[in-house]
Design a protein around this motif. Structure first.
Motif, PDB file in Angstrom:
ATOM      1  N   ILE A  75       0.821  -1.122   0.009  1.00  0.00           N
ATOM      2  CA  ILE A  75       0.012  -0.102  -0.148  1.00  0.00           C
ATOM      3  C   ILE A  75       0.970   1.261  -0.067  1.00  0.00           C
ATOM      4  O   ILE A  75       1.919   1.390   0.782  1.00  0.00           O
ATOM      5  CB  ILE A  75      -0.954   0.328   1.360  1.00  0.00           C
ATOM      6  CG1 ILE A  75      -2.144  -1.015   1.317  1.00  0.00           C
ATOM      7  CG2 ILE A  75      -1.757   1.354   1.405  1.00  0.00           C
ATOM      8  CD1 ILE A  75      -2.664  -1.240   2.447  1.00  0.00           C
ATOM      9  N   CYS A  77       0.212   5.346   0.438  1.00  0.00           N
ATOM     10  CA  CYS A  77      -0.757   6.301   0.430  1.00  0.00           C
ATOM     11  C   CYS A  77      -0.294   7.763   0.233  1.00  0.00           C
ATOM     12  O   CYS A  77       1.091   7.946   0.369  1.00  0.00           O
ATOM     13  CB  CYS A  77      -1.220   6.381   1.974  1.00  0.00           C
ATOM     14  SG  CYS A  77      -2.346   7.829   2.444  1.00  0.00           S
ATOM     15  N   SER A  82       3.780   3.920   3.763  1.00  0.00           N
ATOM     16  CA  SER A  82       3.626   2.640   2.822  1.00  0.00           C
ATOM     17  C   SER A  82       3.396   1.693   3.774  1.00  0.00           C
ATOM     18  O   SER A  82       4.217   1.795   4.850  1.00  0.00           O
ATOM     19  CB  SER A  82       4.627   2.394   1.863  1.00  0.00           C
ATOM     20  OG  SER A  82       4.764   3.241   0.860  1.00  0.00           O
ATOM     21  N   VAL A 153      -9.149  -2.646  -4.467  1.00  0.00           N
ATOM     22  CA  VAL A 153      -7.857  -2.632  -4.212  1.00  0.00           C
ATOM     23  C   VAL A 153      -6.955  -2.314  -5.673  1.00  0.00           C
ATOM     24  O   VAL A 153      -7.293  -3.198  -6.376  1.00  0.00           O
ATOM     25  CB  VAL A 153      -7.183  -3.653  -3.320  1.00  0.00           C
ATOM     26  CG1 VAL A 153      -5.884  -3.684  -3.049  1.00  0.00           C
ATOM     27  CG2 VAL A 153      -7.869  -3.640  -2.024  1.00  0.00           C
ATOM     28  N   PHE A 159      -3.212   4.816  -2.958  1.00  0.00           N
ATOM     29  CA  PHE A 159      -4.220   4.177  -2.221  1.00  0.00           C
ATOM     30  C   PHE A 159      -5.507   4.815  -2.416  1.00  0.00           C
ATOM     31  O   PHE A 159      -6.682   4.448  -2.017  1.00  0.00           O
ATOM     32  CB  PHE A 159      -3.969   4.039  -0.706  1.00  0.00           C
ATOM     33  CG  PHE A 159      -4.462   2.862  -0.135  1.00  0.00           C
ATOM     34  CD1 PHE A 159      -4.890   1.499  -0.892  1.00  0.00           C
ATOM     35  CD2 PHE A 159      -4.803   2.574   1.227  1.00  0.00           C
ATOM     36  CE1 PHE A 159      -5.473   0.371  -0.030  1.00  0.00           C
ATOM     37  CE2 PHE A 159      -5.555   1.601   1.832  1.00  0.00           C
ATOM     38  CZ  PHE A 159      -5.547   0.668   1.133  1.00  0.00           C
ATOM     39  N   SER A 162      -8.140   3.198  -4.285  1.00  0.00           N
ATOM     40  CA  SER A 162      -8.749   2.116  -3.586  1.00  0.00           C
ATOM     41  C   SER A 162      -9.956   2.212  -3.038  1.00  0.00           C
ATOM     42  O   SER A 162      -9.827   2.277  -1.677  1.00  0.00           O
ATOM     43  CB  SER A 162      -7.539   1.063  -2.857  1.00  0.00           C
ATOM     44  OG  SER A 162      -6.598   0.737  -3.786  1.00  0.00           O
TER      45      SER A 162
END
Ligand SMILES: Nc1nc2c(c(=O)[nH]1)N[C@H]1C(S)=C(S)[C@@H](COP(=O)(O)O)O[C@H]1N2
Ligand SMILES: [Mo]
Length: 198
Positions: A75, A77, A82, A153, A159, A162
Motif C-alpha cells: 500500500i 498512501c 507505505s 484494491v 491508495f 482503492s
C-alpha cells in the motif's frame, strides 16, 4: 469451492519496494472523507452501468459467490506512508467482463462508493490482473473502517484509488475526475512517478 488463484502484484518483486518520498509503517492507518458508513450486507447492491449493453445489479450473496483470488501487494498512501505485504482476498475486476458486455467506446471507469464517493481509472489500470474487490485483508474480513464489506484494491496506484465501501462501476468514454481527483489529486496516481497532485 476451488482454491483461489494467488497473484503477486508485480511491484512486490522490485528490489527497492518503497517509492520516492514514502516511508514504511507497520500499522495500518485509517483515512477517508466523512463518517464510516455502516453497511448491511442484506441490502448492499453492486451495480454495473454506463457503457454496457445491459445494466446489471448483483446482491451480496451473488457477488461473493463469484470466483475468489488472493493478491499480495504493497500500500502506498499519498500522505507518504507505505505498508508492505498485504494479503487481500476477493473478486478479480476481470469477472466484470463476463458479467456485462462492455461497449467498445468504454475507455475509463468511475468507481462508485457509499456516500457518493467516486474515483476514476483507465480500463487498463482497472483490469490489471492484481486489481480486486477485496472482502478480506490478512485473512480477516475487512473491517468497516477499512472499507468493509467490499472495497476496491488497486495495488499499483496510490491508495486513494482503492475505494472503500464500493457499490458500483460505471463505464465511460471520458476520463471523469472522482472525489479526490476533483480536489486536486492526480488523475492517474502512479507512486513510482510521484503522481500525487495535479
Ligand atoms: N469511499 C471512500 N474510499 C476511500 C476514501 C474515501 O474518502 N472514501 N479515501 C481514500 C484514501 S485518500 C485512502 S489513503 C484510503 C485509505 O484506506 P484505509 O483507511 O483502509 O487505510 O482509502 C481511499 N478510499
Ligand atoms: Mo489518501
Amino acid at each position: 469451492m476451488n482454491k483461489p488463484k494467488f497473484i503477486k502484484s508485480p511491484d512486490i518483486l522490485r528490489t527497492n519496494r518503497v517509492p520516492p518520498g514514502q516511508h514504511v509503517t507497520e500499522r495500518w492507518p485509517t483515512l477517508h472523507h466523512g463518517q464510516t458508513p455502516q453497511i448491511d450486507t442484506k441490502s448492499w447492491q453492486f451495480r454495473i452501468f454506463g457503457l454496457v449493453d445491459e445494466e446489471k445489479t448483483l446482491n451480496y450473496d451473488e457477488f461473493i459467490a463469484l470466483p475468489n483470488i488472493k493478491v499480495l501487494s504493497d500500500i502506498h498512501c499519498v500522505t507518504t506512508w507505505s505498508r508492505l505485504n498485504n494479503l487481500w482476498e476477493g473478486i478479480s475486476t476481470s469477472v466484470l467482463k463476463d458479467l456485462a458486455s462492455i461497449q467498445a467506446e468504454a475507455k475509463y471507469v468511475l468507481v462508485h462508493a457509499a456516500g457518493g464517493f467516486t474515483t476514476n481509472l483507465s480500463l487498463e489500470d482497472f483490469f490489471a490482473e492484481d486489481v480486486l474487490f477485496a472482502l478480506k485483508h490478512d485473512g480477516q474480513p475487512l473491517s468497516s473502517e477499512h472499507g468493509g464489506p467490499v472495497r476496491l484494491v488497486v495495488p499499483r496506484l496510490y491508495f486513494w484509488k482503492s475505494a472503500k465501501w464500493v457499490n458500483g462501476i460505471e463505464f465511460l468514454d471520458k476520463n471523469q475526475p472522482g472525489f479526490w481527483e476533483a480536489g486536486g489529486y492526480h488523475m492517474h496516481g502512479d507512486p513510482w512517478k510521484e503522481e500525487r497532485y495535479a
